[in-house]
Design a protein around this motif. Structure first.
Motif, mmCIF file in Angstrom:
data_model
loop_
_atom_site.group_PDB
_atom_site.id
_atom_site.type_symbol
_atom_site.label_atom_id
_atom_site.label_comp_id
_atom_site.label_asym_id
_atom_site.label_seq_id
_atom_site.Cartn_x
_atom_site.Cartn_y
_atom_site.Cartn_z
ATOM 1 N N MET A 1 -1.349 -11.433 11.472
ATOM 2 C CA MET A 1 -2.822 -11.337 11.884
ATOM 3 C C MET A 1 -3.693 -11.452 10.912
ATOM 4 S SD MET A 1 -3.050 -7.113 10.985
ATOM 5 C CE MET A 1 -4.747 -7.173 11.465
ATOM 6 N N LYS A 2 -5.180 -11.692 11.323
ATOM 7 C CA LYS A 2 -6.220 -12.000 10.489
ATOM 8 C C LYS A 2 -6.563 -10.543 9.840
ATOM 9 C CE LYS A 2 -6.829 -16.321 12.058
ATOM 10 N NZ LYS A 2 -6.144 -17.605 11.342
ATOM 11 N N SER A 3 -6.765 -10.553 8.425
ATOM 12 C CA SER A 3 -7.141 -9.333 7.982
ATOM 13 C C SER A 3 -8.702 -9.250 7.595
ATOM 14 C CB SER A 3 -6.210 -8.960 6.564
ATOM 15 O OG SER A 3 -6.521 -9.641 5.715
ATOM 16 N N ALA A 4 -9.268 -10.512 7.815
ATOM 17 C CA ALA A 4 -10.764 -10.856 7.405
ATOM 18 C C ALA A 4 -11.558 -9.666 7.956
ATOM 19 C CB ALA A 4 -11.278 -11.960 8.082
ATOM 20 N N LYS A 5 -11.264 -8.994 9.071
ATOM 21 C CA LYS A 5 -12.434 -7.701 9.351
ATOM 22 C C LYS A 5 -11.939 -6.492 9.038
ATOM 23 C CE LYS A 5 -13.488 -9.757 13.979
ATOM 24 N NZ LYS A 5 -12.304 -10.809 14.326
ATOM 25 N N ILE A 6 -10.818 -6.251 8.215
ATOM 26 C CA ILE A 6 -10.345 -5.083 7.854
ATOM 27 C C ILE A 6 -11.233 -4.747 6.263
ATOM 28 C CG2 ILE A 6 -8.532 -3.785 6.642
ATOM 29 C CD1 ILE A 6 -7.078 -5.055 9.125
ATOM 30 N N GLU A 7 -11.937 -3.783 6.353
ATOM 31 C CA GLU A 7 -12.505 -3.549 5.047
ATOM 32 C C GLU A 7 -11.713 -3.014 3.948
ATOM 33 O OE1 GLU A 7 -16.266 -0.693 3.358
ATOM 34 O OE2 GLU A 7 -16.015 -0.781 5.542
ATOM 35 N N LYS A 8 -11.738 -3.862 2.877
ATOM 36 C CA LYS A 8 -11.075 -3.738 1.847
ATOM 37 C C LYS A 8 -11.361 -2.382 1.048
ATOM 38 C CE LYS A 8 -8.653 -7.706 2.223
ATOM 39 N NZ LYS A 8 -7.226 -7.692 2.682
ATOM 40 N N ALA A 9 -10.253 -1.858 0.246
ATOM 41 C CA ALA A 9 -10.409 -0.791 -0.718
ATOM 42 C C ALA A 9 -11.493 -1.222 -1.714
ATOM 43 C CB ALA A 9 -9.399 -0.275 -1.238
ATOM 44 N N LYS A 10 -12.129 -0.388 -2.453
ATOM 45 C CA LYS A 10 -13.275 -0.646 -3.257
ATOM 46 C C LYS A 10 -12.264 -1.074 -4.900
ATOM 47 C CE LYS A 10 -17.040 -0.418 -0.893
ATOM 48 N NZ LYS A 10 -16.285 -1.156 0.070
ATOM 49 N N LEU A 11 -11.797 -1.791 -5.224
ATOM 50 C CA LEU A 11 -10.958 -2.194 -6.290
ATOM 51 C C LEU A 11 -11.443 -3.263 -6.990
ATOM 52 C CD1 LEU A 11 -7.384 -1.339 -4.767
ATOM 53 C CD2 LEU A 11 -8.557 -0.003 -6.403
ATOM 54 N N ASP A 12 -11.075 -3.481 -8.166
ATOM 55 C CA ASP A 12 -11.463 -4.473 -9.076
ATOM 56 C C ASP A 12 -10.404 -5.571 -9.025
ATOM 57 O OD1 ASP A 12 -12.480 -6.510 -10.814
ATOM 58 O OD2 ASP A 12 -12.594 -5.289 -12.477
ATOM 59 N N TRP A 13 -10.300 -6.095 -7.977
ATOM 60 C CA TRP A 13 -8.920 -6.975 -7.538
ATOM 61 C C TRP A 13 -8.333 -7.748 -8.574
ATOM 62 C CZ3 TRP A 13 -6.729 -4.543 -3.631
ATOM 63 C CH2 TRP A 13 -7.454 -4.012 -2.605
ATOM 64 N N ALA A 14 -9.262 -8.564 -9.464
ATOM 65 C CA ALA A 14 -9.020 -9.747 -10.297
ATOM 66 C C ALA A 14 -8.610 -9.047 -11.574
ATOM 67 C CB ALA A 14 -10.144 -10.553 -10.478
ATOM 68 N N SER A 15 -8.808 -7.724 -11.748
ATOM 69 C CA SER A 15 -8.478 -7.110 -12.977
ATOM 70 C C SER A 15 -7.256 -6.057 -12.883
ATOM 71 C CB SER A 15 -9.522 -6.533 -13.737
ATOM 72 O OG SER A 15 -10.680 -7.309 -13.698
ATOM 73 N N LEU A 16 -6.644 -6.020 -11.896
ATOM 74 C CA LEU A 16 -5.617 -5.117 -11.633
ATOM 75 C C LEU A 16 -4.400 -5.413 -12.469
ATOM 76 C CD1 LEU A 16 -5.011 -4.800 -7.661
ATOM 77 C CD2 LEU A 16 -5.812 -3.164 -9.213
ATOM 78 N N PRO A 17 -3.786 -4.381 -13.081
ATOM 79 C CA PRO A 17 -2.690 -4.610 -13.968
ATOM 80 C C PRO A 17 -1.295 -4.268 -13.119
ATOM 81 C CG PRO A 17 -3.514 -2.272 -13.976
ATOM 82 C CD PRO A 17 -4.219 -2.935 -13.095
ATOM 83 N N PHE A 18 -0.276 -4.270 -13.444
ATOM 84 C CA PHE A 18 0.895 -4.153 -12.591
ATOM 85 C C PHE A 18 1.023 -2.498 -12.686
ATOM 86 C CE2 PHE A 18 5.148 -3.344 -11.370
ATOM 87 C CZ PHE A 18 5.447 -4.440 -10.239
ATOM 88 N N GLY A 19 0.122 -1.765 -12.112
ATOM 89 C CA GLY A 19 0.179 -0.483 -12.166
ATOM 90 C C GLY A 19 0.405 0.025 -10.843
ATOM 91 N N TYR A 20 0.282 1.367 -10.989
ATOM 92 C CA TYR A 20 0.541 2.333 -9.560
ATOM 93 C C TYR A 20 -0.981 2.615 -9.040
ATOM 94 C CZ TYR A 20 1.380 5.872 -6.085
ATOM 95 O OH TYR A 20 1.463 6.762 -5.155
ATOM 96 N N VAL A 21 -1.363 2.193 -7.949
ATOM 97 C CA VAL A 21 -2.791 2.762 -7.365
ATOM 98 C C VAL A 21 -2.232 3.319 -5.888
ATOM 99 C CG1 VAL A 21 -4.758 1.958 -6.064
ATOM 100 C CG2 VAL A 21 -3.800 0.568 -8.127
ATOM 101 N N ALA A 22 -2.658 4.545 -5.820
ATOM 102 C CA ALA A 22 -2.118 5.414 -4.665
ATOM 103 C C ALA A 22 -2.498 4.557 -3.449
ATOM 104 C CB ALA A 22 -2.898 6.711 -4.780
ATOM 105 N N THR A 23 -1.834 4.381 -2.265
ATOM 106 C CA THR A 23 -2.448 3.883 -1.084
ATOM 107 C C THR A 23 -2.399 5.093 -0.183
ATOM 108 O OG1 THR A 23 -0.131 3.058 -0.929
ATOM 109 C CG2 THR A 23 -1.839 1.489 -1.757
ATOM 110 N N ASP A 24 -2.707 4.652 1.082
ATOM 111 C CA ASP A 24 -2.801 5.713 2.252
ATOM 112 C C ASP A 24 -1.603 6.146 2.702
ATOM 113 O OD1 ASP A 24 -5.420 5.495 1.849
ATOM 114 O OD2 ASP A 24 -5.874 4.343 3.592
ATOM 115 N N TYR A 25 -0.676 5.166 2.918
ATOM 116 C CA TYR A 25 0.443 5.778 3.743
ATOM 117 C C TYR A 25 1.994 5.138 3.018
ATOM 118 C CZ TYR A 25 -2.939 6.628 7.241
ATOM 119 O OH TYR A 25 -4.091 7.214 7.802
ATOM 120 N N ASN A 26 3.116 5.899 3.298
ATOM 121 C CA ASN A 26 4.161 5.250 3.268
ATOM 122 C C ASN A 26 5.280 5.606 4.362
ATOM 123 O OD1 ASN A 26 6.068 8.069 2.340
ATOM 124 N ND2 ASN A 26 4.040 8.275 1.507
ATOM 125 N N VAL A 27 6.384 4.823 4.334
ATOM 126 C CA VAL A 27 7.060 4.811 5.646
ATOM 127 C C VAL A 27 8.487 5.608 5.048
ATOM 128 C CG1 VAL A 27 7.921 3.661 7.591
ATOM 129 C CG2 VAL A 27 5.857 3.143 6.644
#
Ligand code: COI
Length: 345
Positions: A1-27
């Motif tokens: 699917m194309k994700s272009a229309k989905i509004e992204k979370a407000k994160l500083d994507w280019a500076s993300l470390p390998f860390g834990y950022v809470a997301t909305d759902y798990n399965v």
């Protein structure tokens, strides 16, 4: 699917470390009375389990790590998820967990990504969505034995590079003081106990200013096994060399890079690698889902130091391999081996 229309979370994507950022759902899927349940998508990040769960006491758990990407043309893809499903099944079999069927594994991964699309890093940021499938023995049991019930869950979190600075060389230390596995142990399985056993070696390296440590085979301490976080690869002339050992986790990134190396006309070898031989390698890399290819500029072994290229930048072969792998993952290079699985809502 194309994700272009989905509004992204407000994160500083280019500076993300390998860390834990809470997301909305798990399965989550539950194994009870001999069968796996259907999946539940939940927003709770906590799990409720008995304090007598065998995963807590006897380490009966296994996990995986894989990544999803946004491609140049806006699709969301996951890299080689079928291979992670198979590897998890191998880990499960070794520690008496009912193997998570491939269909459930893939469905869990796809649902977790689809439910958290706004956390898939935008194409071109260098970040990715890390997926962590986990299976644990639940229920209450104090005697030693496999659990009667299990929980398989998949959570996701956006990540940047594992080692600071991204695709930049790091120094490694051979740790002989502590082992991460035993000769006939579970070193070839992705189970938490290996990482727990490796923590002391990693901290020993950190205290001496080495971001990564290298383990030798636990029987003879002569042949290379793997790094604390990832597999070892060596480049010599036109050869792509990775150690053959029963105590190494079969890295899917390593397996993929070996195919890419062969595609690029390199000679691919999987064999025992004597630590003494490493001095003659042109380049060395740490390879894995999180590490991708992290160039290693030096390896400290006892009172010797082997160096590889510049401490400032990766060598030419590691650079080519990195470029090809990451471009396949983000749809900028032809996926000729069918490694990408598109995520549909
Ligand atoms: C991975 O590369 O996916 C791992 O699980 C390694 C871990 C040290 C982050």
């Amino acid at each position: 699917m194309k994700s272009a229309k989905i509004e992204k979370a407000k994160l500083d994507w280019a500076s993300l470390p390998f860390g834990y950022v809470a997301t909305d759902y798990n399965v989550r899927y539950y194994f009870k009375e001999g069968k796996w349940s259907g999946g539940e998508t939940v927003s709770d990040v906590n799990i409720s389990l008995s304090m007598a769960a065998p995963s807590l006491h006897y380490g009966q758990q296994a996990f995986e790590g894989l990544k999803a990407f946004e491609t140049a043309d806006g699709r969301i893809v996951v890299f080689r998820a079928d291979e992670n499903a198979l590897r998890l099944q191998r880990s499960c079999e070794r520690i008496f967990i009912p193997p998570v069927p491939t269909e459930i594994f893939l469905e869990g991964v796809e649902r977790a990504i689809a439910a958290n699309l706004k956390f898939v890093p935008p194409h071109g940021t260098g970040a990715s969505l890390y997926i962590r499938p986990l299976v644990i023995g639940t229920g209450a049991k104090v005697g030693l034995g496999p659990a009667d019930e299990y929980l398989f869950l998949v959570f996701v979190t956006p990540v940047g590079p594992y080692y600071k600075g991204g695709f930049k060389p790091v120094k490694a230390l051979v740790v002989e003081e502590f082992d991460r596995t035993a000769p006939l142990g579970v070193g070839d399985c992705k189970v938490g106990g290996n990482y727990a056993a490796g923590l002391r070696g990693s901290m020993y390296g950190h205290d001496r200013d080495y971001p990564i440590v290298l383990y030798l085979d636990p029987r003879e301490k002569k042949y290379i096994d793997e790094f604390s976080t990832s597999n070892f690869i060596g480049i010599k002339e036109n050869g792509y060399i990775s150690p053959d050992s029963l105590t190494i986790l079969p890295s899917i990134t390593n397996k993929s890079l070996a195919v890419i190396a062969a595609d690029m006309g390199m000679k691919v070898e999987k064999r025992k690698v004597d630590i003494a031989e490493v001095e003659g390698f042109d380049e060395v890399g740490a390879v894995g889902t999180a590490a991708v290819i992290t160039p290693i500029c030096s390896i400290k072994y006892r009172n010797r130091e082997f160096t590889f290229g510049s401490p400032e930048s990766a060598g030419p072969v590691a650079s080519k391999l990195y470029d090809r792998l990451t471009k396949i993952q983000t749809g900028e290079y032809e996926d000729r081996h069918g490694w990408l699985r598109e995520i549909r809502p």
